[in-house]
Design a protein around this motif. Structure first.
Motif, PDB file in Angstrom:
ATOM      1  N   SER A 136     109.521  73.420  48.276  1.00  0.00           N
ATOM      2  CA  SER A 136     109.505  72.622  47.502  1.00  0.00           C
ATOM      3  C   SER A 136     111.138  72.271  46.977  1.00  0.00           C
ATOM      4  N   ALA A 137     111.465  71.118  47.049  1.00  0.00           N
ATOM      5  CA  ALA A 137     113.075  70.669  46.580  1.00  0.00           C
ATOM      6  C   ALA A 137     112.944  70.170  45.364  1.00  0.00           C
ATOM      7  N   ARG A 138     112.056  70.025  44.548  1.00  0.00           N
ATOM      8  CA  ARG A 138     111.933  69.589  43.262  1.00  0.00           C
ATOM      9  C   ARG A 138     112.614  70.474  42.406  1.00  0.00           C
ATOM     10  N   PRO A 139     113.606  70.281  41.589  1.00  0.00           N
ATOM     11  CA  PRO A 139     114.550  70.888  40.703  1.00  0.00           C
ATOM     12  C   PRO A 139     113.770  71.050  39.397  1.00  0.00           C
ATOM     13  N   PRO A 140     114.221  71.809  38.364  1.00  0.00           N
ATOM     14  CA  PRO A 140     113.554  71.829  37.036  1.00  0.00           C
ATOM     15  C   PRO A 140     114.229  70.366  36.525  1.00  0.00           C
ATOM     16  N   ALA A 141     113.661  69.911  35.391  1.00  0.00           N
ATOM     17  CA  ALA A 141     113.895  68.665  34.670  1.00  0.00           C
ATOM     18  C   ALA A 141     114.693  69.133  33.462  1.00  0.00           C
ATOM     19  N   THR A 142     116.010  68.956  33.446  1.00  0.00           N
ATOM     20  CA  THR A 142     116.636  69.450  32.070  1.00  0.00           C
ATOM     21  C   THR A 142     116.709  68.296  31.199  1.00  0.00           C
ATOM     22  N   VAL A 143     116.054  68.706  29.819  1.00  0.00           N
ATOM     23  CA  VAL A 143     115.814  67.837  28.989  1.00  0.00           C
ATOM     24  C   VAL A 143     116.859  67.826  27.698  1.00  0.00           C
ATOM     25  N   LEU A 144     117.529  69.073  27.444  1.00  0.00           N
ATOM     26  CA  LEU A 144     118.619  68.912  26.438  1.00  0.00           C
ATOM     27  C   LEU A 144     119.764  69.679  27.433  1.00  0.00           C
ATOM     28  N   HIS A 145     121.079  69.088  27.067  1.00  0.00           N
ATOM     29  CA  HIS A 145     122.174  69.349  27.766  1.00  0.00           C
ATOM     30  C   HIS A 145     123.217  69.602  26.942  1.00  0.00           C
ATOM     31  N   GLY A 146     123.187  70.966  26.510  1.00  0.00           N
ATOM     32  CA  GLY A 146     124.241  71.379  25.814  1.00  0.00           C
ATOM     33  C   GLY A 146     124.328  71.073  24.311  1.00  0.00           C
ATOM     34  N   VAL A 147     123.436  70.853  23.546  1.00  0.00           N
ATOM     35  CA  VAL A 147     123.250  70.091  22.210  1.00  0.00           C
ATOM     36  C   VAL A 147     123.621  71.065  21.207  1.00  0.00           C
ATOM     37  N   ASP A 148     124.489  70.732  20.331  1.00  0.00           N
ATOM     38  CA  ASP A 148     125.014  71.241  19.024  1.00  0.00           C
ATOM     39  C   ASP A 148     124.366  70.389  18.023  1.00  0.00           C
ATOM     40  N   ILE A 149     123.924  71.454  16.911  1.00  0.00           N
ATOM     41  CA  ILE A 149     123.389  70.838  15.674  1.00  0.00           C
ATOM     42  C   ILE A 149     123.143  71.681  14.521  1.00  0.00           C
ATOM     43  N   ARG A 150     123.581  71.196  13.426  1.00  0.00           N
ATOM     44  CA  ARG A 150     123.450  72.194  12.354  1.00  0.00           C
ATOM     45  C   ARG A 150     122.676  71.269  11.205  1.00  0.00           C
ATOM     46  N   VAL A 151     122.213  72.169  10.289  1.00  0.00           N
ATOM     47  CA  VAL A 151     121.392  71.469   8.999  1.00  0.00           C
ATOM     48  C   VAL A 151     121.939  72.637   7.805  1.00  0.00           C
ATOM     49  N   GLY A 152     122.366  72.106   6.934  1.00  0.00           N
ATOM     50  CA  GLY A 152     122.737  72.529   5.582  1.00  0.00           C
ATOM     51  C   GLY A 152     121.849  73.005   4.714  1.00  0.00           C
ATOM     52  N   ARG A 153     121.842  73.970   3.917  1.00  0.00           N
ATOM     53  CA  ARG A 153     120.965  74.347   2.835  1.00  0.00           C
ATOM     54  C   ARG A 153     120.717  73.103   1.676  1.00  0.00           C
ATOM     55  N   GLY A 154     119.423  72.785   1.871  1.00  0.00           N
ATOM     56  CA  GLY A 154     119.155  71.612   0.929  1.00  0.00           C
ATOM     57  C   GLY A 154     119.374  70.351   1.520  1.00  0.00           C
ATOM     58  N   GLU A 155     119.786  70.373   2.745  1.00  0.00           N
ATOM     59  CA  GLU A 155     120.446  68.994   3.267  1.00  0.00           C
ATOM     60  C   GLU A 155     118.993  68.307   4.231  1.00  0.00           C
ATOM     61  N   THR A 156     118.989  67.186   4.208  1.00  0.00           N
ATOM     62  CA  THR A 156     118.171  66.363   5.088  1.00  0.00           C
ATOM     63  C   THR A 156     118.829  65.503   6.043  1.00  0.00           C
ATOM     64  N   VAL A 157     118.448  66.155   7.360  1.00  0.00           N
ATOM     65  CA  VAL A 157     119.265  65.531   8.560  1.00  0.00           C
ATOM     66  C   VAL A 157     118.402  64.808   9.467  1.00  0.00           C
ATOM     67  N   GLY A 158     118.606  63.644   9.726  1.00  0.00           N
ATOM     68  CA  GLY A 158     117.663  62.931  10.512  1.00  0.00           C
ATOM     69  C   GLY A 158     118.105  62.858  12.107  1.00  0.00           C
ATOM     70  N   ILE A 159     117.131  63.147  13.101  1.00  0.00           N
ATOM     71  CA  ILE A 159     117.417  63.267  14.412  1.00  0.00           C
ATOM     72  C   ILE A 159     116.584  62.098  14.864  1.00  0.00           C
ATOM     73  N   VAL A 160     117.440  60.967  15.487  1.00  0.00           N
ATOM     74  CA  VAL A 160     116.777  59.901  16.034  1.00  0.00           C
ATOM     75  C   VAL A 160     117.139  59.528  17.442  1.00  0.00           C
ATOM     76  N   GLY A 161     116.517  58.753  18.176  1.00  0.00           N
ATOM     77  CA  GLY A 161     116.651  58.329  19.576  1.00  0.00           C
ATOM     78  C   GLY A 161     115.227  57.955  20.107  1.00  0.00           C
ATOM     79  N   GLU A 162     115.350  57.146  21.320  1.00  0.00           N
ATOM     80  CA  GLU A 162     114.066  56.643  21.788  1.00  0.00           C
ATOM     81  C   GLU A 162     113.443  57.596  22.366  1.00  0.00           C
ATOM     82  N   SER A 163     111.983  57.400  22.896  1.00  0.00           N
ATOM     83  CA  SER A 163     111.197  58.102  23.505  1.00  0.00           C
ATOM     84  C   SER A 163     111.815  58.815  24.652  1.00  0.00           C
ATOM     85  N   GLY A 164     111.560  60.140  24.890  1.00  0.00           N
ATOM     86  CA  GLY A 164     112.450  60.754  26.108  1.00  0.00           C
ATOM     87  C   GLY A 164     113.624  61.060  25.741  1.00  0.00           C
ATOM     88  N   SER A 165     114.366  61.026  24.605  1.00  0.00           N
ATOM     89  CA  SER A 165     115.879  61.306  24.277  1.00  0.00           C
ATOM     90  C   SER A 165     115.850  62.761  24.169  1.00  0.00           C
TER      91      SER A 165
END
Length: 280
Positions: free
Chosen positions: A22-51
């Motif tokens: 088999s030569a099929r490599p794993p599919a990487t979905v996230l590439h080194g993502v940084d994110i933070r959510v503060g106490r009491g904060e509302t954070v939107g995460i937006v993007g197309e399908s497959g993002s």
């Protein structure tokens, strides 16, 4: 604002090579993502399908194990913890699913669905005390107390989503992840559910990560937005800044695709009021 939930350098891959040829490599979905959510904060995460936005949400909750990176909740690194060590965090980190029909057990009454987590996490000493907590949360999310004797298939889509919200907040969490929770609802019901969620986050001082492909929804309830494309964060900032002056071409494309690009701050309360009037 102090950070409650922080993801650093998150990498998530799915699949692996099978067999010597088999030569099929794993599919990487996230590439080194940084994110933070503060106490009491509302954070939107937006993007197309497959993002990668749903995968990111699941990695933050410990439902997906990242291949690299760390997730810190209230200062504790939680990825890599075993089930027993994770249990105290499970109560404090809750999820509202996109499709409540598939996330609510059709064989259990709504009462059982809401009471069992309370007893599991020992937030009540007995069934009667747990029921009192359930009645309180049903009142708050706008469902009749008689809902406890009904099954999920007996409820409307909006009612089921309210049950999903009730199930999340009845455990008094610190953080809630909402994954595309209004995408299957009509506009007036969307507005009512969003208004309820906005009120609850304020009342309970909840940190909320709201996943959506719809920037109209994100700008109605979020203070900050994270824009994802191909498993990477391409832009992050306050909703006011990002909508007024996006720095990424991809963000500009998403904004240009909004049917009503001019911000209407009153649509949420008007839609909720219209739904209430229609059911009165």
């Amino acid at each position: 604002m102090a950070d409650l939930l922080v993801g650093k350098g998150l990498v998530v891959s799915y699949g692996q090579a099978r067999g010597f040829l088999s030569a099929r490599p794993p599919a990487t979905v996230l590439h080194g993502v940084d994110i933070r959510v503060g106490r009491g904060e509302t954070v939107g995460i937006v993007g197309e399908s497959g993002s990668g936005k749903t995968t990111l949400g699941r990695a933050l909750l410990g439902l997906v194990t990242p291949a690299a990176g760390t997730v810190l909740f209230d200062g504790t690194t939680i990825n890599g913890l075993d089930q027993r060590a994770m249990q105290p965090f499970r109560r404090r980190m809750q999820m509202i699913f996109q499709d409540p029909m598939s996330s609510l057990n059709p064989r259990h009454t709504i009462g059982r669905i809401l009471i069992e987590p309370i007893l599991l996490h020992r937030l009540a000493n007995d069934q009667a005390a747990a029921l009192a907590l359930v009645y309180g949360v049903l009142d708050r999310v706008g469902l009749s107390r008689g809902t406890i004797d009904r099954y999920s298939f007996e409820l409307s889509g909006g009612q089921r989503q309210r049950v999903g919200i009730a199930r999340a907040v009845v455990l008094r969490p610190d953080f809630v992840l909402a994954d595309e929770i209004v995408s299957g609802l009509d506009v007036s019901t969307q507005a009512q559910v969003l208004q309820l969620l906005k009120e609850l986050t304020s009342e309970m001082h909840l940190a909320l990560a709201f996943i959506s492909h719809d920037l109209s929804v994100i700008r109605s309830i979020c203070q900050r937005v994270v824009v994802m494309h191909d498993g990477r964060v391409v832009e992050e900032g306050s909703c006011e800044r990002v909508f007024a002056s996006p720095s990424a071409d991809y963000t500009r494309m998403l904004i240009d695709a909004i049917p009503l690009p001019t911000v209407d701050p009153g649509w949420l309360t008007r839609g909720a009021a219209a739904e209430v009037a229609a059911t009165a």
